[in-house]
Design a protein around this motif. Structure first.
Motif, PDB file in Angstrom:
ATOM      1  N   ARG A 119      -0.640   3.154  -2.968  1.00 25.05           N
ATOM      2  CA  ARG A 119      -1.901   2.536  -3.399  1.00 25.05           C
ATOM      3  C   ARG A 119      -2.799   2.274  -2.189  1.00 25.05           C
ATOM      4  O   ARG A 119      -4.025   2.403  -2.277  1.00 25.05           O
ATOM      5  N   ALA A 120      -2.216   1.894  -1.058  1.00 25.11           N
ATOM      6  CA  ALA A 120      -3.012   1.686   0.152  1.00 25.11           C
ATOM      7  C   ALA A 120      -3.610   2.992   0.651  1.00 25.11           C
ATOM      8  O   ALA A 120      -4.816   3.087   0.933  1.00 25.11           O
ATOM      9  N   VAL A 121      -2.789   4.028   0.735  1.00 29.47           N
ATOM     10  CA  VAL A 121      -3.225   5.303   1.313  1.00 29.47           C
ATOM     11  C   VAL A 121      -4.266   5.986   0.444  1.00 29.47           C
ATOM     12  O   VAL A 121      -5.287   6.484   0.940  1.00 29.47           O
ATOM     13  N   GLU A 122      -4.032   6.028  -0.877  1.00 32.81           N
ATOM     14  CA  GLU A 122      -4.938   6.794  -1.729  1.00 32.81           C
ATOM     15  C   GLU A 122      -6.293   6.129  -1.895  1.00 32.81           C
ATOM     16  O   GLU A 122      -7.274   6.798  -2.265  1.00 32.81           O
ATOM     17  N   THR A 123      -6.386   4.822  -1.628  1.00 29.73           N
ATOM     18  CA  THR A 123      -7.673   4.126  -1.748  1.00 29.73           C
ATOM     19  C   THR A 123      -8.259   3.719  -0.401  1.00 29.73           C
ATOM     20  O   THR A 123      -9.389   3.229  -0.353  1.00 29.73           O
ATOM     21  N   GLY A 124      -7.519   3.904   0.698  1.00 30.79           N
ATOM     22  CA  GLY A 124      -7.995   3.445   1.998  1.00 30.79           C
ATOM     23  C   GLY A 124      -8.184   1.945   2.038  1.00 30.79           C
ATOM     24  O   GLY A 124      -9.149   1.446   2.615  1.00 30.79           O
ATOM     25  N   SER A 125      -7.231   1.211   1.470  1.00 32.53           N
ATOM     26  CA  SER A 125      -7.347  -0.249   1.339  1.00 32.53           C
ATOM     27  C   SER A 125      -6.147  -0.951   1.959  1.00 32.53           C
ATOM     28  O   SER A 125      -5.050  -0.393   2.049  1.00 32.53           O
ATOM     29  N   PHE A 126      -6.357  -2.201   2.359  1.00 29.62           N
ATOM     30  CA  PHE A 126      -5.237  -3.075   2.664  1.00 29.62           C
ATOM     31  C   PHE A 126      -4.587  -3.496   1.348  1.00 29.62           C
ATOM     32  O   PHE A 126      -5.273  -3.675   0.334  1.00 29.62           O
ATOM     33  N   VAL A 127      -3.272  -3.660   1.364  1.00 27.21           N
ATOM     34  CA  VAL A 127      -2.542  -4.165   0.206  1.00 27.21           C
ATOM     35  C   VAL A 127      -1.766  -5.402   0.633  1.00 27.21           C
ATOM     36  O   VAL A 127      -1.060  -5.382   1.652  1.00 27.21           O
ATOM     37  N   VAL A 128      -1.922  -6.472  -0.134  1.00 28.71           N
ATOM     38  CA  VAL A 128      -1.191  -7.713   0.108  1.00 28.71           C
ATOM     39  C   VAL A 128      -0.374  -8.004  -1.140  1.00 28.71           C
ATOM     40  O   VAL A 128      -0.926  -8.122  -2.237  1.00 28.71           O
ATOM     41  N   ALA A 129       0.952  -8.090  -0.971  1.00 28.18           N
ATOM     42  CA  ALA A 129       1.850  -8.178  -2.128  1.00 28.18           C
ATOM     43  C   ALA A 129       2.912  -9.244  -1.895  1.00 28.18           C
ATOM     44  O   ALA A 129       3.951  -8.988  -1.271  1.00 28.18           O
ATOM     45  N   ALA A 130       2.648 -10.449  -2.402  1.00 20.89           N
ATOM     46  CA  ALA A 130       3.637 -11.527  -2.358  1.00 20.89           C
ATOM     47  C   ALA A 130       4.607 -11.356  -3.514  1.00 20.89           C
ATOM     48  O   ALA A 130       4.201 -11.027  -4.632  1.00 20.89           O
ATOM     49  N   ALA A 131       5.895 -11.595  -3.266  1.00 27.65           N
ATOM     50  CA  ALA A 131       6.912 -11.259  -4.255  1.00 27.65           C
ATOM     51  C   ALA A 131       7.874 -12.417  -4.508  1.00 27.65           C
ATOM     52  O   ALA A 131       8.033 -13.316  -3.680  1.00 27.65           O
ATOM     53  N   GLN A 132       8.509 -12.349  -5.665  1.00 25.83           N
ATOM     54  CA  GLN A 132       9.690 -13.152  -5.938  1.00 25.83           C
ATOM     55  C   GLN A 132      10.896 -12.426  -5.343  1.00 25.83           C
ATOM     56  O   GLN A 132      10.945 -11.186  -5.353  1.00 25.83           O
TER      57      GLN A 132
END
Length: 290
Positions: free
Chosen positions: A200-213
């Motif tokens: 998702r980061a690569v295909e959109t050229g975006s930062f991804v922030v993913a907090a998880a359980q």
């Protein structure tokens, strides 16, 4: 000029059946992130409660306007001075139906964006695990972007990560950060968590922030953890393990347009039709590689 650099933090949790205990733990971890210099703090999906029993869930949750957990987090944002992104809370919306809802709260304690999870996790896993989110949660129908002081963010939740068209639409709407708070199962997380988020980061050229359980929960489920912060080139800037805690990374949003110029996949996208299935061979023309 607007400052384009900020510190993002992921709060990793192991939410249980008791809302008050979950809120207390989230407050502690968010406060820790703020003390370490975070400007934007994201908590995971189902910050307020994680429980299989529908009866227990609906005994514990309230409508948004009466939710003490939400009020406590608004006060926390005011006290810490951060942009607090609640990955999601379970919120009662109508009778025995809930919303899986994200809240973005500014440093004044005001809610600046809400997002209801669009895609419901209705699956039968190979190990016998079965999930039917649509039986409990009302799916959202609206994609949401929001303005932070440093740039725009697109909101998603967990299972949404498997639907790239949502993320592309958010990026095309101006988001340079994509939020993906989650409660991924251990089995699916081990197989797909990193590759999906990096894609998702690569295909959109975006930062991804993913907090998880992460870890073994009171209701018996196991979640994968490994909260991630990823840059637009797909590099992991910060990663947690499988225990509760906080990870932080500096986000320089000027890197997003730089990467999008280098690989202009958003700009190069084209509309196309799909030929129906038939008994005749179908040949794809003008295919491109990447």
């Amino acid at each position: 000029m607007t400052k384009r650099t900020f510190i993002a933090a992921c709060v990793q949790m192991r939410s249980g059946r008791t809302v008050s205990r979950n809120v207390e733990e989230a407050v502690r971890l968010v406060s820790d992130a703020a003390a370490q210099g975070a400007d934007y703090v994201q908590t995971p999906e189902m910050t307020n409660i994680l429980v299989r029993s529908r009866a227990e869930l609906f005994d514990a949750i309230l409508p948004e306007e009466a939710c003490p957990a939400l009020a406590a987090f608004q006060e926390l944002a005011r006290g810490t001075g951060v942009y607090l992104h609640l990955g999601s809370l379970a919120i009662r919306v109508e009778g025995e139906r809930a919303a899986n809802r994200s809240f973005l709260i500014d440093p004044q304690g005001d809610i600046v964006a809400r997002y209801d999870k669009i895609h419901m996790f209705d699956v039968d896993l190979p190990d016998g695990e079965t999930w039917r989110e649509s039986e409990t949660y009302r799916p959202g129908e609206q994609a949401v972007t929001a303005r932070l002081p440093w740039g725009a963010i697109g909101l998603t939740i967990c299972y949404d990560v498997r639907f790239p068209t949502l993320h592309r639409a958010l990026a095309e709407a101006g988001a340079e950060v994509l939020a993906s708070p989650a409660a991924f199962t251990k089995k699916t997380g081990e197989a797909h968590w990193h590759v999906l988020l990096r894609a998702r980061a690569v295909e959109t050229g975006s930062f991804v922030v993913a907090a998880a359980q992460g870890g073994k929960h009171e209701d018996g489920r196991e979640t994968f953890g490994h909260s991630l912060i990823i840059d637009p080139w797909g590099r992991v800037l910060a990663e947690a393990g499988d225990s509760p805690g906080v990870v932080l990374a500096e986000i320089d949003l000027d890197k997003a347009p730089e990467i999008r110029r280098r690989i202009p996949s958003l700009e190069n996208g084209r509309r196309f039709s799909v030929l129906p299935l038939s008994n005749e061979p179908t040949f794809l023309r003008d295919a491109v590689g990447g």
